[in-house]
Scaffold this motif. Structure first.
Motif, short mmCIF file in Angstrom:
data_model
loop_
_atom_site.label_atom_id
_atom_site.label_comp_id
_atom_site.label_asym_id
_atom_site.label_seq_id
_atom_site.Cartn_x
_atom_site.Cartn_y
_atom_site.Cartn_z
N ASP A 115 0.95 -1.11 -0.03
CA ASP A 115 -0.06 0.07 -0.08
C ASP A 115 1.07 1.06 0.15
O ASP A 115 1.62 1.36 0.98
CB ASP A 115 -0.95 0.07 1.22
N PHE A 116 0.85 1.93 -1.48
CA PHE A 116 1.96 3.10 -1.14
C PHE A 116 1.63 4.46 -0.48
O PHE A 116 2.29 5.40 -0.33
CB PHE A 116 2.27 3.15 -2.63
N SER A 117 0.36 4.34 0.13
CA SER A 117 -0.06 5.38 1.15
C SER A 117 0.59 5.20 2.43
O SER A 117 0.45 5.92 3.01
CB SER A 117 -1.62 5.39 1.25
N GLU A 118 0.99 3.94 2.75
CA GLU A 118 1.53 3.64 3.90
C GLU A 118 3.09 3.34 3.82
O GLU A 118 3.86 3.25 5.01
CB GLU A 118 0.93 2.52 4.63
N VAL A 119 3.62 3.44 2.68
CA VAL A 119 5.02 3.17 2.54
C VAL A 119 5.82 4.49 1.92
O VAL A 119 5.32 4.91 0.97
CB VAL A 119 5.50 2.14 1.81
N ASP A 120 6.87 4.97 2.54
CA ASP A 120 7.59 6.23 2.01
C ASP A 120 8.26 6.08 0.65
O ASP A 120 8.18 6.61 -0.18
CB ASP A 120 8.50 6.79 2.85
N ASP A 121 9.05 4.47 0.67
CA ASP A 121 9.82 4.29 -0.69
C ASP A 121 9.44 2.88 -1.11
O ASP A 121 9.87 2.22 -0.50
CB ASP A 121 11.14 4.34 -0.11
N VAL A 122 8.39 2.99 -2.10
CA VAL A 122 8.00 1.47 -2.81
C VAL A 122 9.26 0.72 -3.38
O VAL A 122 9.45 -0.38 -2.87
CB VAL A 122 6.76 1.80 -3.66
N PRO A 123 10.09 1.37 -4.05
CA PRO A 123 11.34 0.45 -4.52
C PRO A 123 12.02 -0.07 -3.47
O PRO A 123 12.62 -1.08 -3.47
CB PRO A 123 11.97 1.54 -5.47
N ALA A 124 12.17 0.67 -2.51
CA ALA A 124 12.98 0.17 -1.17
C ALA A 124 12.41 -1.03 -0.65
O ALA A 124 12.83 -2.03 -0.21
CB ALA A 124 13.20 1.28 -0.25
N ALA A 125 10.94 -1.04 -0.73
CA ALA A 125 10.15 -2.12 0.13
C ALA A 125 10.26 -3.33 -0.74
O ALA A 125 10.50 -4.25 -0.07
CB ALA A 125 8.69 -1.54 0.07
N VAL A 126 10.27 -3.02 -2.23
CA VAL A 126 10.57 -4.01 -2.82
C VAL A 126 11.76 -4.52 -2.95
O VAL A 126 11.98 -6.04 -2.76
CB VAL A 126 10.26 -3.71 -4.52
N ARG A 127 12.85 -3.95 -2.61
CA ARG A 127 14.17 -4.65 -2.42
C ARG A 127 14.18 -5.32 -1.26
O ARG A 127 14.90 -6.44 -1.33
CB ARG A 127 15.29 -3.41 -2.67
N GLU A 128 13.52 -4.49 -0.09
CA GLU A 128 13.48 -5.25 1.05
C GLU A 128 13.07 -6.72 0.91
O GLU A 128 13.40 -7.86 1.60
CB GLU A 128 13.03 -4.77 1.89
N LEU A 129 11.92 -6.89 0.14
CA LEU A 129 11.28 -8.43 -0.14
C LEU A 129 12.20 -9.18 -0.96
O LEU A 129 12.02 -10.47 -1.27
CB LEU A 129 9.96 -8.06 -0.62
N THR A 130 13.21 -8.51 -1.57
CA THR A 130 13.96 -9.50 -2.63
C THR A 130 15.46 -9.66 -2.23
O THR A 130 16.37 -9.32 -3.45
CB THR A 130 13.71 -8.94 -4.01
N ALA A 131 15.63 -9.65 -1.08
CA ALA A 131 17.20 -9.60 -0.45
C ALA A 131 17.91 -8.46 -1.08
O ALA A 131 19.41 -8.69 -1.38
CB ALA A 131 17.67 -11.30 -0.99
N GLY A 132 17.40 -7.38 -1.36
CA GLY A 132 18.11 -6.30 -1.73
C GLY A 132 18.37 -6.05 -3.11
O GLY A 132 19.05 -5.08 -3.61
N ARG A 133 18.07 -7.02 -3.93
CA ARG A 133 18.31 -7.10 -5.44
C ARG A 133 17.14 -6.29 -6.18
O ARG A 133 17.62 -5.58 -7.19
CB ARG A 133 18.41 -8.66 -6.04
N GLY A 134 15.83 -6.35 -5.97
CA GLY A 134 14.78 -5.78 -6.72
C GLY A 134 14.29 -6.74 -7.49
O GLY A 134 14.59 -7.90 -7.24
N ALA A 135 13.05 -6.57 -8.32
CA ALA A 135 12.33 -7.43 -8.99
C ALA A 135 12.91 -7.95 -10.21
O ALA A 135 13.62 -7.02 -10.75
CB ALA A 135 10.95 -6.99 -9.09
N ASP A 136 12.98 -9.14 -10.58
CA ASP A 136 13.44 -9.38 -11.84
C ASP A 136 12.76 -9.03 -12.92
O ASP A 136 13.71 -8.64 -13.95
CB ASP A 136 13.22 -11.17 -12.11
N SER A 137 11.32 -8.60 -12.99
CA SER A 137 10.86 -8.10 -13.99
C SER A 137 9.70 -7.03 -13.24
O SER A 137 9.04 -7.40 -12.20
CB SER A 137 10.15 -8.95 -14.73
N VAL A 138 9.35 -6.06 -14.05
CA VAL A 138 8.36 -4.99 -13.43
C VAL A 138 7.44 -4.84 -14.69
O VAL A 138 7.71 -4.78 -15.90
CB VAL A 138 9.06 -3.68 -13.32
N ILE A 139 6.28 -4.83 -14.45
CA ILE A 139 4.95 -4.54 -15.18
C ILE A 139 4.34 -3.31 -14.91
O ILE A 139 4.01 -3.10 -13.63
CB ILE A 139 3.84 -5.57 -15.36
N GLU A 140 4.56 -1.97 -15.83
CA GLU A 140 4.21 -0.78 -15.44
C GLU A 140 2.71 -0.77 -16.03
O GLU A 140 2.49 -0.59 -17.16
CB GLU A 140 5.09 0.22 -15.88
#
Length: 394
Positions: free
Chosen positions: A228-253
């Motif tokens: 919920d991006f209304s509750e998270v200051d930095d969505v990409p940082a949250a994604v990296r936190e969920l992926t061992a610091g690496r980021g998503a393999d693929s993103v669909i915008e």
């Protein structure tokens, strides 16, 4: 007949207009039984009025019953139940022969420098009357219409016109391997289905972001992790936190030009929409007026050497891209209008049974008569009353 017409920025109305007629031997007339409102319709409603005339009929997600066909239309006949792709393609030109139906050379809008004509989508794409009406003239009907069987309500098949085929392409263009993590920006109809299709095609983990409670809940009940991006200051940082610091393999915008979080570009976009048409078109052509918040999130959230599939619609010609970051990260970008009929054979077996593996039956939130369309446009635009996907019943 009655039809939903554009009357000005933020204003649509249902009017009585002439019934469509066969003009070419490749035309068909289809009586609409269901026709949906798309997020892309909101781009016309809010932003792209400089490419519309009062009275233009909107809508590009239609299905119904064939009433009449031209002399060269042989694969469908009166009485057939059909879905109509939103892009108008001939099926035989150089582009179509390669499955690139959104770039059909027979219907390309060369006067605007654009690809294939689209139903109900402004002068940019041919100013072809759309399907939010009682009847629709279908050009290139010798190829376009998709016959569907009886046995399920319209909504099981309706989204072959756009949502399902667009989302399938989005997932395919994301180019993930089995077990990979896919991140989806935005949980409107395209984001919802892109996330579900990514899971179906083997993604190990699908994460998506939005801020609308009903959208987040719909995604959760279909097996998608949400931020919920209304509750998270930095969505990409949250994604990296969920992926061992690496980021998503693929993103669909899956958001596009009206993303939240970019107030300067939002102001420019709204200001352009209030200019006289000729000046507004110049502003769109020469300025970066798209709201880039969702794209920036995608660029930041993807891992190094990852892939971003852009399926949200953009309209600015000079949008600022962080090219240094994209080049340094080695990011692959794929994007474009969906080549609808390219994906139908993949999707149809998933729709004809009773098991509904993509959860298509859990997408529509509002079913209303055509006459109520202006009110539902307001609900959808304002994200009110839990409106995620609305279907009009002419």
């Amino acid at each position: 007949m009655r039809a939903l017409t554009w009357q000005g920025t933020g204003k649509v109305s249902v009017e009585t207009v002439p019934d469509p007629k066969i003009h070419e031997p490749t035309d068909a007339i289809v009586r609409m039984t269901s026709t949906a409102i798309c997020g892309s319709d909101l781009h016309l409603y809010n932003v792209l009025g400089m490419y519309l005339d009062a009275g233009d009929i909107l809508g590009h997600e239609p299905m119904g019953i064939v009433e009449e066909v031209g002399a060269e239309v042989t694969h469908i006949k009166p009485g057939d139940r059909v879905v109509i792709p939103f892009n108008i393609s001939c099926g035989h030109c150089w582009m179509c022969s390669r499955g690139l139906y959104a770039q059909c050379e027979t219907t390309q809008v060369t006067s605007q420098g654009k690809g294939a004509s689209l139903l109900g989508f402004s002068k940019l794409y041919g100013q072809v009357p759309g399907g939010q009406a009682e009847y629709l003239r279908v050009p290139q009907a010798q190829f376009g219409p998709i016959k569907v069987p009886d046995g399920h309500p319209d909504e099981r098949y309706l989204f072959l016109s756009d949502v399902l085929t667009t989302s399938w392409q989005a997932a395919k263009y994301a180019d993930f391997a089995p077990g990979d993590t896919v991140f989806v920006t935005g949980l409107g109809p395209i984001g919802q289905m892109s996330a579900r299709i990514a899971r179906h095609l083997g993604a190990g983990r699908v994460i998506a972001t939005d801020r609308v409670p009903e959208r987040l809940e719909m995604a959760r009940r279909n097996g998608i992790e949400v931020i919920d991006f209304s509750e998270v200051d930095d969505v990409p940082a949250a994604v990296r936190e969920l992926t061992a610091g690496r980021g998503a393999d693929s993103v669909i915008e899956a958001v596009g030009m009206e993303a939240h979080g970019t107030p300067v570009q939002e102001f420019a976009q709204k200001a352009a929409g209030k200019l006289p048409d000729a000046l507004a078109r110049t502003a769109i052509d020469k300025a970066g007026v798209d709201r880039m918040g969702a794209l920036r999130t995608a660029f930041d959230a993807v891992r190094r050497a990852g892939t971003i599939s852009i399926i949200g619609v953009y309209g600015g010609q000079a949008d600022p891209f962080p090219m240094m970051d994209l080049f340094d990260k080695g990011v692959t970008l794929r994007m474009g209008q969906a080549h609808v009929k390219r994906w139908v054979d993949d999707l149809m077996p998933l729709l004809t049974g009773d098991d509904d593996p993509l959860g298509v039956d859990d997408l529509v939130t509002h079913r209303v008569p055509l006459e109520e369309a202006p009110h539902v446009y307001e609900l959808f635009n304002n994200k009110e009353d839990g409106c995620i996907k609305a279907v009009l019943k002419p």
